[in-house]
Design an enzyme around this catalytic site. Structure first.
Site, short mmCIF file in Angstrom:
data_model
loop_
_atom_site.label_atom_id
_atom_site.label_comp_id
_atom_site.label_asym_id
_atom_site.label_seq_id
_atom_site.Cartn_x
_atom_site.Cartn_y
_atom_site.Cartn_z
N LYS A 1 0.84 -1.19 0.00
CA LYS A 1 0.00 0.00 0.00
C LYS A 1 0.88 1.24 0.00
O LYS A 1 1.68 1.45 0.92
CB LYS A 1 -0.89 0.00 1.25
CG LYS A 1 -2.01 -1.00 1.19
CD LYS A 1 -3.07 -0.55 0.21
CE LYS A 1 -4.24 -1.54 0.17
NZ LYS A 1 -5.21 -1.16 -0.87
N ASP B 1 -0.05 -0.37 -4.79
CA ASP B 1 -1.43 0.11 -4.86
C ASP B 1 -1.48 1.44 -4.11
O ASP B 1 -1.28 1.46 -2.90
CB ASP B 1 -2.34 -0.92 -4.18
CG ASP B 1 -3.81 -0.53 -4.21
OD1 ASP B 1 -4.14 0.51 -4.81
OD2 ASP B 1 -4.62 -1.27 -3.62
N GLU C 1 -1.41 -0.53 -9.15
CA GLU C 1 -2.88 -0.53 -9.02
C GLU C 1 -3.44 0.84 -8.65
O GLU C 1 -2.87 1.53 -7.80
CB GLU C 1 -3.23 -1.56 -7.94
CG GLU C 1 -4.71 -1.70 -7.61
CD GLU C 1 -4.97 -2.91 -6.71
OE1 GLU C 1 -4.29 -3.96 -6.88
OE2 GLU C 1 -5.84 -2.83 -5.84
N GLU D 1 -11.44 -1.79 -9.12
CA GLU D 1 -12.22 -2.12 -7.92
C GLU D 1 -13.29 -1.06 -7.67
O GLU D 1 -14.27 -1.33 -6.98
CB GLU D 1 -11.31 -2.28 -6.70
CG GLU D 1 -10.67 -0.99 -6.25
CD GLU D 1 -9.73 -1.19 -5.06
OE1 GLU D 1 -8.59 -1.58 -5.30
OE2 GLU D 1 -10.16 -0.97 -3.92
N ASP E 1 -14.39 -6.17 -8.38
CA ASP E 1 -14.64 -6.77 -7.07
C ASP E 1 -16.03 -7.39 -7.16
O ASP E 1 -17.00 -6.70 -7.47
CB ASP E 1 -14.58 -5.70 -5.98
CG ASP E 1 -14.68 -6.32 -4.59
OD1 ASP E 1 -13.72 -6.20 -3.82
OD2 ASP E 1 -15.73 -6.93 -4.26
N HIS F 1 -10.59 -8.36 -7.56
CA HIS F 1 -10.16 -7.74 -6.31
C HIS F 1 -11.05 -8.30 -5.21
O HIS F 1 -12.23 -8.56 -5.44
CB HIS F 1 -10.38 -6.23 -6.46
CG HIS F 1 -10.32 -5.44 -5.18
ND1 HIS F 1 -11.42 -5.25 -4.36
CD2 HIS F 1 -9.29 -4.79 -4.59
CE1 HIS F 1 -11.06 -4.50 -3.32
NE2 HIS F 1 -9.78 -4.21 -3.44
N GLU G 1 -6.26 -12.10 -4.15
CA GLU G 1 -5.93 -11.11 -3.13
C GLU G 1 -6.21 -11.69 -1.75
O GLU G 1 -7.30 -12.18 -1.47
CB GLU G 1 -6.75 -9.83 -3.32
CG GLU G 1 -6.44 -8.80 -2.25
CD GLU G 1 -6.79 -7.39 -2.66
OE1 GLU G 1 -7.66 -7.21 -3.52
OE2 GLU G 1 -6.19 -6.46 -2.09
#
Ligand code: CA
Length: 383
Positions: A171, A200, A226, A252, A275, A302, A335
């Site tokens: 992240k 991401d 991402e 997502e 997602d 996702h 994920e």
């Protein structure tokens, strides 16, 4: 068979230690669940993805007030028809966000029912599975301070590796300089180990900063980058693809075949990430998969939800065709969020487990989950 009831569950659990992703601090875990009950003793479970900062009551209200009246009395096996009914009847106030997340939950539950009614797993209804196991990637590296946590994140990478992960998503989005420092610390810690990284930023930056970050990380041979920019900026996605070397991923926060049509036709992503709890469910994922296949775009779902959304994601992953066939084609990965979450391991009888660093595709009927009612009761704020 007829739908006779829809029961909603809004689960919440405060976190002992709040954590941040680029968009804010997460103080609680939450889940919006729906149980669709039929007159033949079969019931199905679905989940509306509640984004990290989203009140889970929104998706529940959509299902309760907008979708439930459309579904009561209907045949739950009319999945495609019901999807379009729900979409059309909410179009003027829906099309994206929590309304489509509500549709996703309902759709997921209908597929669960259909699988149970026929005694086959959902992936079988989707046309069979291309794979019987999937490699998980660790999603983690959240912040507990905000910035200046490079060393702690480097240690976290080693913990994921010790737990059996060789793919990890970091992240970022906490300031480009801080991001770069974190990546260098992680890179140093994992040097020589067979680990691939993704990043991401959760659309933390505008185009210039997003490009600067991507260029600075070119040496990492990232599996993907991402959500580099906000989902509305499709031209920004295109620009990332033109100027950066790593694959660009996103989706997502995109919804249905209509939203994906725009993103994909523009050439916005190398990897589309619907997602299942938010894109419009398994039915919409199927539409999106066909669309992506027609444009040579990889699909990699996702998932950040509870054990129910994880199960739905696994069935879809099983049924995703490779975009570019070859003997050693790139396969979708799962994920696997490693942050603390009480609605995962405890919520179902057969939670995700890692076996030699891989996760098996379930072959029990429907979504293949058996929900622990006592866990629902413990966290259900509607009960
Ligand atoms: Ca993400």
């Amino acid at each position: 068979m007829k739908i006779v009831d829809l029961k909603l569950h809004v689960l919440k659990s405060p976190l002992a230690e709040p954590f941040a992703f680029s968009q804010g601090w997460v103080h609680q875990r939450s889940a919006t669940l729906v149980e669709i009950i039929t007159d033949e003793g079969i019931s199905g479970w679905g989940e509306a993805f509640a984004q990290g900062l989203e009140p889970p009551e929104i998706g529940a209200a959509v299902i309760q007030h907008a979708l439930k009246p459309l579904l009561l009395g209907a045949d739950p096996l009319d999945i495609e028809v019901l999807w379009h009914t729900c979409y059309h009847r909410t179009r003027d106030y829906g099309r994206k966000g929590s309304v489509v997340a509500g549709i996703s939950a309902v759709d997921m539950a209908l597929w669960d029912i259909a699988g149970q009614a026929r005694g086959v797993p959902v992936w079988k209804l989707l046309g069979g599975r291309f794979r019987d196991k999937v490699q998980p990637y660790a999603t983690g590296f959240y912040r507990i301070q905000g910035q200046g946590e490079a060393q702690r994140l480097a240690e976290e990478a080693l913990r994921h590796h010790d737990a059996g992960f060789s793919l990890m998503k970091v992240k970022l989005g906490f300031g480009v300089d801080d991001d770069i420092a974190c990546m260098h610390a992680i890179g140093k810690a994992i040097q020589g180990k067979p680990i691939r990284l993704m990043i991401d930023t959760n659309h933390a930056y505008g185009r210039a900063e997003a490009l600067r970050l991507g260029r600075a990380l070119a040496e990492f041979d990232l599996l993907w980058y991402e959500e580099p920019v906000v989902p509305e900026d499709i031209a920004g996605y295109v620009e990332m693809r033109q100027h950066l070397t790593m694959p660009i991923a996103g989706g997502e926060n995109e919804h249905t075949l209509f939203g994906y049509q725009q993103l994909l036709a523009a050439g916005g992503v190398d990897i589309a990430q619907p997602d299942i709890g938010s894109c419009g469910g398994i039915t919409a994922a199927r539409h999106i998969m066909a669309l992506a296949q027609s444009m040579g775009v990889r699909v990699n779902p996702h998932v950040w939800g509870s054990a129910i959304a994880q199960a739905a994601s696994l069935h879809v992953i099983a049924a995703v065709p490779v975009a570019h066939h070859s003997l050693f084609a790139s396969q979708p990965v799962l994920e696997y969020d490693r942050s603390s979450h009480p609605f995962r391991q405890a919520l179902v009888q057969h939670p995700l487990t890692l076996r030699d660093g891989w996760v098996d595709i379930p072959d029990r009927p429907g979504l293949g989950i058996e929900v622990n009612r006592d866990v629902i009761q413990q966290y259900d704020t509607l009960a």
